[in-house]
Design a protein around this motif. Structure first.
Motif, mmCIF file in Angstrom:
data_model
loop_
_atom_site.group_PDB
_atom_site.id
_atom_site.type_symbol
_atom_site.label_atom_id
_atom_site.label_comp_id
_atom_site.label_asym_id
_atom_site.label_seq_id
_atom_site.Cartn_x
_atom_site.Cartn_y
_atom_site.Cartn_z
ATOM 1 N N LEU A 1 -0.987 11.385 -8.836
ATOM 2 C CA LEU A 1 -2.329 11.919 -9.332
ATOM 3 C C LEU A 1 -2.374 13.435 -9.632
ATOM 4 C CD1 LEU A 1 -4.644 10.500 -6.373
ATOM 5 C CD2 LEU A 1 -3.807 9.416 -8.676
ATOM 6 N N LYS A 15 -4.248 8.821 -12.916
ATOM 7 C CA LYS A 15 -2.883 8.343 -12.132
ATOM 8 C C LYS A 15 -1.848 7.759 -13.101
ATOM 9 C CE LYS A 15 -3.451 5.468 -8.541
ATOM 10 N NZ LYS A 15 -3.637 3.906 -8.048
ATOM 11 N N ILE A 22 0.344 4.768 -1.668
ATOM 12 C CA ILE A 22 0.045 4.844 -3.034
ATOM 13 C C ILE A 22 -1.279 5.600 -3.130
ATOM 14 C CG2 ILE A 22 -0.614 3.639 -5.178
ATOM 15 C CD1 ILE A 22 1.397 1.295 -4.046
ATOM 16 N N PRO A 23 -1.356 6.607 -3.807
ATOM 17 C CA PRO A 23 -2.607 7.498 -3.908
ATOM 18 C C PRO A 23 -3.720 6.627 -4.561
ATOM 19 C CG PRO A 23 -1.006 8.369 -5.431
ATOM 20 C CD PRO A 23 -0.313 7.298 -4.671
ATOM 21 N N ALA A 24 -4.967 6.841 -3.872
ATOM 22 C CA ALA A 24 -6.256 6.166 -4.579
ATOM 23 C C ALA A 24 -6.978 7.165 -5.715
ATOM 24 C CB ALA A 24 -7.120 5.813 -3.519
ATOM 25 N N LEU A 25 -7.192 7.076 -6.598
ATOM 26 C CA LEU A 25 -7.790 8.004 -7.622
ATOM 27 C C LEU A 25 -9.422 7.845 -7.406
ATOM 28 C CD1 LEU A 25 -7.820 9.574 -10.281
ATOM 29 C CD2 LEU A 25 -8.001 7.430 -11.569
ATOM 30 N N THR A 26 -9.810 9.048 -6.887
ATOM 31 C CA THR A 26 -11.187 9.344 -6.194
ATOM 32 C C THR A 26 -11.925 10.303 -7.236
ATOM 33 O OG1 THR A 26 -10.517 10.980 -4.653
ATOM 34 C CG2 THR A 26 -10.352 8.581 -3.903
ATOM 35 N N TYR A 32 3.627 6.525 -8.435
ATOM 36 C CA TYR A 32 2.428 7.001 -8.803
ATOM 37 C C TYR A 32 2.172 8.622 -8.415
ATOM 38 C CZ TYR A 32 1.748 2.035 -10.248
ATOM 39 O OH TYR A 32 1.818 0.941 -10.580
ATOM 40 N N GLU A 56 -4.158 4.860 -14.869
ATOM 41 C CA GLU A 56 -5.613 4.547 -14.315
ATOM 42 C C GLU A 56 -6.461 6.153 -14.649
ATOM 43 O OE1 GLU A 56 -8.537 3.836 -10.374
ATOM 44 O OE2 GLU A 56 -6.320 3.581 -10.086
ATOM 45 N N GLN A 64 0.788 -1.267 0.013
ATOM 46 C CA GLN A 64 0.120 0.004 -0.103
ATOM 47 C C GLN A 64 0.828 1.357 -0.029
ATOM 48 O OE1 GLN A 64 -3.563 -0.267 -0.327
ATOM 49 N NE2 GLN A 64 -2.634 -2.512 -0.695
#
Length: 357
Positions: A132, A34, A24-28, A130, A76, A4
């Motif tokens: 964003l 990403k 790891i950044p989440a694409l929201t 990664y 992503e 993570q």
């Protein structure tokens, strides 16, 4: 279970760069993408933050991921993104503004007071796997533009913006103070914009030799003149231009002697653009601006259209940005790369960090 976290290159505080772990950044956001970072250039601002801990009002108060000259591959996309897809090779414009300020609405988003700019306190940069970013600050790279070249669109965009500020056009005579990456690219853009003569000034012969690939029609090593003699340098510039004064000065060093010499050299009614960042206060011959109606303009990063223009200049082969690269490092060597740049400033034009893989 997949990890993570991801490794990042972090400026912990003034004088200390280390590898560290970040989530790891989440694409929201449906309008964001990403990007897996593939290449990052080391900028003088990164080294300045490392050595001094601040640039003007931007002060490192907590650990910060470095890097802002980057390119990569889309990993992503948000559901609303229609112009990019997973696998696209892209360059990242490293700053994005508030969408709701007058500066942004007018196209001058570089002046937005709420700008989020990578590796400028307090914002983390791009030197990790990664990253964003909003999709409209990402530029798809043509097949003939490499990741390295994509990373170098960032400093090239500064050259585009500076020449727009100067109003460079066909027939102009331009002087560029400083033959580092930004200076070289400013001169190259000036030549593409139509300048007939471009004179570079620096104190390192190797950098001046490189300037011949970036639009130079003449060069001056100012260290071979009397130290800090702005009048002698102004005379030398005039001689290089065939007995006339320059229409435009692009000052890319931030050094007070260069600023003063540039003002002295400029023709009456000419335009002086301050591109380089130096100390906060400089002693300059201010009456020259009023008595000779010289125009003084600032240059802060780049704004609407500049990044796309930079990409077009590279894609069409008009500016050979890859000739800037003097050193290459892997991501695992990133801390070493920053140390090298800090300790060998006169030897380095541009260093590129590849990866991480």
């Amino acid at each position: 279970m997949p990890s993570q976290t991801q490794t990042a290159v972090i400026l912990q505080k003034k004088g200390l760069i280390e590898f560290g772990e970040k989530p790891i950044p989440a694409l929201t956001d449906e309008h964001w993408v990403k990007v897996q970072i593939k290449a990052t250039g080391i900028c003088g601002s990164d080294v300045h933050f490392y050595k001094y801990g601040s640039i003007g009002d931007f002060v490192v108060k907590s650990p910060m991921v470095l890097g802002h000259e980057s390119s990569g591959i889309i990993a992503e996309v948000g559901s609303a993104v229609k112009t990019l897809k997973v696998g696209d090779r892209v360059a990242l414009e490293p700053g994005y503004p508030s969408r709701y300020t007058e500066a942004t609405m007018s196209g001058h988003y570089n002046l937005c007071p709420f700008m989020h700019f990578a590796a400028t306190p307090p914002c983390d940069g791009t030197l990790t796997k990664y990253y964003l970013t909003p999709f409209d600050f990402v530029y798809k790279l043509p097949d003939n533009v490499s990741y390295e070249e994509g990373a170098l669109l960032e400093p090239l965009s500064v050259g585009v913006h500076a020449n727009k500020q100067a109003g460079t056009r066909f027939g102009d005579k331009v002087v560029v103070f400083g033959a580092g990456p930004v200076g070289l690219l400013n001169g190259a853009v000036a030549k593409v914009f139509g300048a007939l003569q471009v004179v570079f000034i620096d104190v390192v012969d190797e950098k001046l030799e490189r300037a011949k690939h970036f639009g130079a029609t003449a060069v001056i090593n100012s260290s071979k003149l009397r130290i800090n003699d702005e009048f002698e340098l102004a005379v030398a510039i005039k001689e290089k231009l065939g007995g006339v004064d320059p229409d435009i000065v692009l000052e890319c060093t931030g050094a007070e002697p260069c600023i003063r010499a540039g003002i002295r050299a400029l023709k009456t009614g000419g335009t002086f653009v301050q591109v380089g960042m130096g100390k906060d206060d400089a002693n300059i011959p201010i009456t020259q601006f009023s008595c000779r109606e010289i125009t003084l303009k600032g240059c802060f990063r780049y704004c609407h259209g500049d990044y796309q223009n930079a990409l077009d200049l590279v894609a069409t082969g008009k500016i050979p940005v890859k000739l800037l690269v003097t050193r290459r490092f892997t991501f695992d060597e990133a801390v070493k790369a920053y140390m090298f740049n800090a300790e060998h400033a006169e030897e380095v034009v541009k260093s590129i960090i590849s990866g991480p893989e």
